[in-house]
Design an enzyme around this catalytic site. Structure first.
Site, PDB file in Angstrom:
ATOM      1  N   ASN A 221      -5.842   8.923  11.584  1.00 30.17           N
ATOM      2  CA  ASN A 221      -5.002   9.035  12.784  1.00 30.17           C
ATOM      3  C   ASN A 221      -5.807   8.976  14.072  1.00 30.17           C
ATOM      4  O   ASN A 221      -5.292   8.563  15.116  1.00 30.17           O
ATOM      5  CB  ASN A 221      -4.167  10.315  12.743  1.00 30.17           C
ATOM      6  CG  ASN A 221      -2.965  10.170  11.828  1.00 30.17           C
ATOM      7  OD1 ASN A 221      -2.555   9.061  11.516  1.00 30.17           O
ATOM      8  ND2 ASN A 221      -2.401  11.279  11.393  1.00 30.17           N
TER       9      ASN A 221
ATOM     10  N   SER B   9      -0.844  16.570   9.293  1.00 30.64           N
ATOM     11  CA  SER B   9      -1.510  15.403   9.878  1.00 30.64           C
ATOM     12  C   SER B   9      -2.082  15.753  11.236  1.00 30.64           C
ATOM     13  O   SER B   9      -2.844  14.979  11.807  1.00 30.64           O
ATOM     14  CB  SER B   9      -0.530  14.239  10.016  1.00 30.64           C
ATOM     15  OG  SER B   9       0.582  14.637  10.768  1.00 30.64           O
TER      16      SER B   9
HETATM   17  N1  CAA Z   1       6.522   3.354  -6.183  1.00 30.94           N
HETATM   18  C1  CAA Z   1       5.553   2.530  -6.588  1.00 30.94           C
HETATM   19  N2  CAA Z   1       5.273   1.356  -5.991  1.00 30.94           N
HETATM   20  C2  CAA Z   1       6.023   0.993  -4.945  1.00 30.94           C
HETATM   21  C3  CAA Z   1       7.084   1.801  -4.472  1.00 30.94           C
HETATM   22  C4  CAA Z   1       7.301   3.040  -5.141  1.00 30.94           C
HETATM   23  N3  CAA Z   1       8.243   3.884  -4.739  1.00 30.94           N
HETATM   24  N4  CAA Z   1       7.642   1.200  -3.402  1.00 30.94           N
HETATM   25  C5  CAA Z   1       6.980   0.052  -3.223  1.00 30.94           C
HETATM   26  N5  CAA Z   1       6.013  -0.079  -4.148  1.00 30.94           N
HETATM   27  C6  CAA Z   1       5.036  -1.161  -4.265  1.00 30.94           C
HETATM   28  C7  CAA Z   1       5.717  -2.493  -4.465  1.00 30.94           C
HETATM   29  O1  CAA Z   1       5.984  -2.731  -5.833  1.00 30.94           O
HETATM   30  C8  CAA Z   1       4.695  -3.456  -3.928  1.00 30.94           C
HETATM   31  O2  CAA Z   1       3.660  -3.654  -4.874  1.00 30.94           O
HETATM   32  P1  CAA Z   1       3.014  -5.102  -5.124  1.00 30.94           P
HETATM   33  O3  CAA Z   1       2.435  -5.524  -3.787  1.00 30.94           O
HETATM   34  O4  CAA Z   1       1.973  -4.859  -6.171  1.00 30.94           O
HETATM   35  O5  CAA Z   1       4.144  -5.968  -5.559  1.00 30.94           O
HETATM   36  C9  CAA Z   1       4.084  -2.687  -2.759  1.00 30.94           C
HETATM   37  O6  CAA Z   1       4.342  -1.292  -3.037  1.00 30.94           O
HETATM   38  C10 CAA Z   1       4.687  -3.068  -1.435  1.00 30.94           C
HETATM   39  O7  CAA Z   1       6.093  -2.749  -1.468  1.00 30.94           O
HETATM   40  P2  CAA Z   1       7.261  -3.701  -0.923  1.00 30.94           P
HETATM   41  O8  CAA Z   1       7.033  -5.110  -1.383  1.00 30.94           O
HETATM   42  O9  CAA Z   1       8.562  -3.045  -1.222  1.00 30.94           O
HETATM   43  O10 CAA Z   1       7.183  -3.615   0.605  1.00 30.94           O
HETATM   44  P3  CAA Z   1       6.239  -4.331   1.610  1.00 30.94           P
HETATM   45  O11 CAA Z   1       5.416  -5.399   1.024  1.00 30.94           O
HETATM   46  O12 CAA Z   1       7.123  -4.614   2.760  1.00 30.94           O
HETATM   47  O13 CAA Z   1       5.246  -3.120   1.975  1.00 30.94           O
HETATM   48  C11 CAA Z   1       4.556  -1.070   2.851  1.00 30.94           C
HETATM   49  C12 CAA Z   1       5.729  -1.907   2.416  1.00 30.94           C
HETATM   50  C13 CAA Z   1       3.741  -0.623   1.630  1.00 30.94           C
HETATM   51  C14 CAA Z   1       5.133   0.169   3.532  1.00 30.94           C
HETATM   52  C15 CAA Z   1       3.642  -1.912   3.799  1.00 30.94           C
HETATM   53  O14 CAA Z   1       4.412  -2.470   4.804  1.00 30.94           O
HETATM   54  C16 CAA Z   1       2.528  -1.112   4.399  1.00 30.94           C
HETATM   55  O15 CAA Z   1       1.494  -0.892   3.781  1.00 30.94           O
HETATM   56  N6  CAA Z   1       2.730  -0.677   5.679  1.00 30.94           N
HETATM   57  C17 CAA Z   1       1.772   0.156   6.393  1.00 30.94           C
HETATM   58  C18 CAA Z   1       2.007   1.579   6.020  1.00 30.94           C
HETATM   59  C19 CAA Z   1       1.059   2.498   6.720  1.00 30.94           C
HETATM   60  O16 CAA Z   1       0.283   2.130   7.569  1.00 30.94           O
HETATM   61  N7  CAA Z   1       1.160   3.768   6.334  1.00 30.94           N
HETATM   62  C20 CAA Z   1       0.377   4.795   6.957  1.00 30.94           C
HETATM   63  C21 CAA Z   1       1.196   5.424   8.038  1.00 30.94           C
HETATM   64  S1  CAA Z   1       0.280   6.665   8.865  1.00 30.94           S
HETATM   65  C22 CAA Z   1       0.487   8.022   7.917  1.00 30.94           C
HETATM   66  O17 CAA Z   1       1.176   8.082   6.953  1.00 30.94           O
HETATM   67  C23 CAA Z   1      -0.291   9.219   8.324  1.00 30.94           C
HETATM   68  C24 CAA Z   1       0.241  10.087   9.357  1.00 30.94           C
HETATM   69  O18 CAA Z   1      -0.216  11.234   9.421  1.00 30.94           O
HETATM   70  C25 CAA Z   1       1.195   9.657  10.392  1.00 30.94           C
END
Ligand code: CAA
Length: 292
Positions: free
Chosen positions: A190, A119
């Site tokens: 990022n 990253s």
């Molecule tokens: N496999 C498949 N699907 C999954 C899963 C898994 N292991 N875990 C969760 N899901 C699905 C759930 O079924 C749900 O789907 P639906 O909306 O269709 O029902 C969806 O993912 C959301 O899951 P949850 O309901 O458990 O959790 P949530 O609604 O609290 O969301 C989250 C959790 C997806 C993490 C959400 O909060 C989110 O999108 N957060 C932001 C994450 C983000 O910004 N990530 C980028 C970070 S930066 C990076 O990674 C780059 C770097 O270099 C630093």
């Protein structure tokens, strides 16, 4: 040449997610970790994620078994010699990544693509260290990998069109949407996301509002899935600090300069969710903001 055999080096948070989505995409996946303990931890991560997907009815028990059947593990780097693509998700240290690709360079056939999930490091520096710079590309996944749809495909000035096209097709075959980025620190996401998180910390340092209210502001006011402090803790404050330092080093712009509070928190081990403590304390039923 079609990608069929996928190698994943490193089975931590990102590597396990990449292995899982590759297996879900129908690929033959071989994961390499350094020792048996790391293999078992990585296997556990994949199983845990699939159990979660099963519970949420995203997959059936049959799907889970099929996916697990497509992932094999090894501690031998030589076992990756027959792979069409190797994606590295090992520790964010250039020397470690260069050593890995350097060894694979002598083992893998010419067509094998070397992809890095870095990253923050420079993909070009990894390309420059092997005999096949045209076959080196960045494939930057997002956390949580099974859920986030994006993959940044990072091209250096040496990446061939063929490697770029095969990498994009591979990302699509994993059910992801690729976007293309040049090899500049932060790539697309990022470069925008990290200054936003740093600004939230600066806002907190200035006493504008509390951790909870800043988070609530962005969730309810802008529809973000997480507020910036929940996101910092989710990404890892140590990771954010490392990315910010590398971006500051590259651009020398104050927007990428890490606020002192972030540096102090990392010095004290408040890395976020993985450490149980960051901006929030995760030991209870629900996260509780900690004094800063
Ligand atoms: N496999 C498949 N699907 C999954 C899963 C898994 N292991 N875990 C969760 N899901 C699905 C759930 O079924 C749900 O789907 P639906 O909306 O269709 O029902 C969806 O993912 C959301 O899951 P949850 O309901 O458990 O959790 P949530 O609604 O609290 O969301 C989250 C959790 C997806 C993490 C959400 O909060 C989110 O999108 N957060 C932001 C994450 C983000 O910004 N990530 C980028 C970070 S930066 C990076 O990674 C780059 C770097 O270099 C630093």
């Amino acid at each position: 040449m079609k990608i069929q055999k996928v190698g994943v080096a490193g089975c931590g948070l990102m590597g396990s997610g990449i292995a899982e989505v590759a297996a879900k995409g129908g690929f033959d996946v071989l994961v390499r970790e350094v020792d048996e303990r790391a293999v078992e931890a990585g296997r556990g991560r994949i199983e845990g994620s699939l159990a979660r997907a099963l519970k949420r009815e995203k997959i059936t028990a049959e799907d889970r078994d099929e996916v697990l059947g497509r992932v094999r593990f090894t501690t031998e780097i030589e076992a990756l010699a027959d792979r069409d693509i190797v994606i590295e998700a090992v520790i964010e240290e250039l020397a470690v990544k260069n050593e890995l690709f350097g060894t694979l360079d002598g083992l893998c056939p010419d067509h094998t693509i070397f992809a890095t999930n870095t990253s923050s490091l420079t993909v070009s520096e990894m390309a420059a260290a092997v005999e096949r710079p045209d076959r080196v590309v960045g494939l930057h996944f997002f956390n949580p990998v099974p859920v986030m749809k994006l993959v940044e495909v990072v091209r250096t000035i040496a990446t061939s069109d063929e490697t770029w096209e095969r990498s994009q097709a591979f990302a699509r075959a994993l059910g992801k949407e690729p976007i293309t980025a040049g090899d500049r620190s932060g790539f697309v996401v990022n470069l925008l996301l990290v200054p936003y998180m740093l600004d939230a910390i600066r806002q907190l340092e200035r006493g504008v509002a509390s951790i909870e209210d800043i988070d609530k502001g962005m969730v309810l006011g802008c529809g973000y899935p997480m507020g910036p402090f929940t996101l910092c803790d989710f990404v890892g404050n140590d990771t954010t600090l490392r990315i910010a330092d590398i971006m500051f080093d590259e651009y020398r712009e104050s927007r990428y300069a890490a606020p002192p509070l972030l540096r102090r928190m990392v010095a004290m081990g408040r890395y976020g969710r993985k450490a149980g403590k960051g901006f929030y304390d995760y030991s209870g039923e629900r996260p509780v903001p900690l004094p800063v």
